[in-house]
Design a protein around this motif. Sequence first.
Motif, mmCIF file in Angstrom:
data_model
loop_
_atom_site.group_PDB
_atom_site.id
_atom_site.type_symbol
_atom_site.label_atom_id
_atom_site.label_comp_id
_atom_site.label_asym_id
_atom_site.label_seq_id
_atom_site.Cartn_x
_atom_site.Cartn_y
_atom_site.Cartn_z
ATOM 1 N N ALA A 35 1.823 -9.861 1.773
ATOM 2 C CA ALA A 35 1.044 -10.203 3.047
ATOM 3 C C ALA A 35 0.657 -8.972 3.697
ATOM 4 O O ALA A 35 1.141 -7.841 3.436
ATOM 5 N N GLY A 36 -0.372 -8.816 4.644
ATOM 6 C CA GLY A 36 -0.739 -7.577 5.157
ATOM 7 C C GLY A 36 0.304 -6.864 5.928
ATOM 8 O O GLY A 36 0.061 -5.805 5.785
ATOM 9 N N ASP A 37 0.990 -7.549 6.611
ATOM 10 C CA ASP A 37 2.126 -6.869 7.400
ATOM 11 C C ASP A 37 3.125 -6.219 6.523
ATOM 12 O O ASP A 37 3.999 -5.588 6.813
ATOM 13 N N LEU A 38 3.250 -6.459 5.167
ATOM 14 C CA LEU A 38 4.159 -5.946 4.299
ATOM 15 C C LEU A 38 3.744 -4.517 3.574
ATOM 16 O O LEU A 38 4.142 -3.603 3.310
ATOM 17 N N HIS A 40 1.760 -0.974 4.060
ATOM 18 C CA HIS A 40 1.134 0.296 5.130
ATOM 19 C C HIS A 40 -0.117 0.400 5.116
ATOM 20 O O HIS A 40 -0.851 1.701 4.762
ATOM 21 N N SER A 41 -1.154 -0.389 5.598
ATOM 22 C CA SER A 41 -2.596 -0.190 5.714
ATOM 23 C C SER A 41 -3.121 -0.492 7.075
ATOM 24 O O SER A 41 -2.493 -1.338 7.740
ATOM 25 N N LYS A 42 -4.046 0.401 7.407
ATOM 26 C CA LYS A 42 -4.799 0.005 8.722
ATOM 27 C C LYS A 42 -5.680 -1.095 8.551
ATOM 28 O O LYS A 42 -6.120 -1.838 9.387
ATOM 29 N N ALA A 43 -6.265 -1.671 7.305
ATOM 30 C CA ALA A 43 -6.647 -3.021 7.133
ATOM 31 C C ALA A 43 -6.113 -4.002 7.705
ATOM 32 O O ALA A 43 -6.786 -4.810 8.445
ATOM 33 N N GLY A 44 -4.688 -4.190 7.430
ATOM 34 C CA GLY A 44 -3.946 -5.379 8.176
ATOM 35 C C GLY A 44 -4.010 -6.589 7.466
ATOM 36 O O GLY A 44 -3.497 -7.461 7.828
ATOM 37 N N HIS A 49 -2.682 -11.712 -0.589
ATOM 38 C CA HIS A 49 -1.842 -12.348 0.400
ATOM 39 C C HIS A 49 -1.389 -13.741 -0.215
ATOM 40 O O HIS A 49 -2.060 -14.746 -0.740
ATOM 41 N N GLY A 50 -0.114 -13.885 -0.064
ATOM 42 C CA GLY A 50 0.635 -15.229 -0.665
ATOM 43 C C GLY A 50 0.704 -14.900 -1.900
ATOM 44 O O GLY A 50 1.775 -16.181 -2.409
ATOM 45 N N GLY A 71 10.675 -0.291 2.638
ATOM 46 C CA GLY A 71 9.904 -0.879 3.641
ATOM 47 C C GLY A 71 9.619 -0.098 4.935
ATOM 48 O O GLY A 71 8.743 -0.578 5.854
ATOM 49 N N GLU A 72 10.040 1.099 5.061
ATOM 50 C CA GLU A 72 9.927 1.904 6.232
ATOM 51 C C GLU A 72 9.285 3.296 5.970
ATOM 52 O O GLU A 72 9.698 3.958 5.278
ATOM 53 N N PHE A 73 8.081 3.487 6.674
ATOM 54 C CA PHE A 73 7.627 4.785 6.521
ATOM 55 C C PHE A 73 8.400 5.721 7.281
ATOM 56 O O PHE A 73 8.533 5.900 8.449
ATOM 57 N N THR A 74 8.545 6.784 6.644
ATOM 58 C CA THR A 74 9.336 7.813 7.035
ATOM 59 C C THR A 74 9.056 9.202 7.009
ATOM 60 O O THR A 74 9.646 10.284 7.436
#
Length: 91
Positions: A35-38, A40-44, A49-50, A71-74
């Motif tokens: 999914a887009g929110d998974l 780390h991209s500006k495209a979104g 997807h799916g 899952g976290e940008f550090t």
Amino acid sequence: NPAKLFGLYPQKGILRVGSDGDLVLVDPNLEKTMAGDLLHSKAGYTPFHGIKVKGFPVMTVSRGRIIYRNGEFTGEAGWGRFLKAGQLFWV
């Protein structure tokens, strides 16, 4: 070999003193649904997807620093560097 093809070797493409030392650690058993929110991209969004995948990155190391973990940008803004490609291997 991609680093060699694009003229970035030995700055990229090898783990040794003086090289960038970038790597990604993947958990081969981790299952995710794309999914887009998974990502780390500006495209979104993602064209995947799916789609369910097995095996997913859990950590990214850039120039010796952990910049992504579970899952976290550090990382920090401005850490990236542009590297101009050298002479292309196939030209």
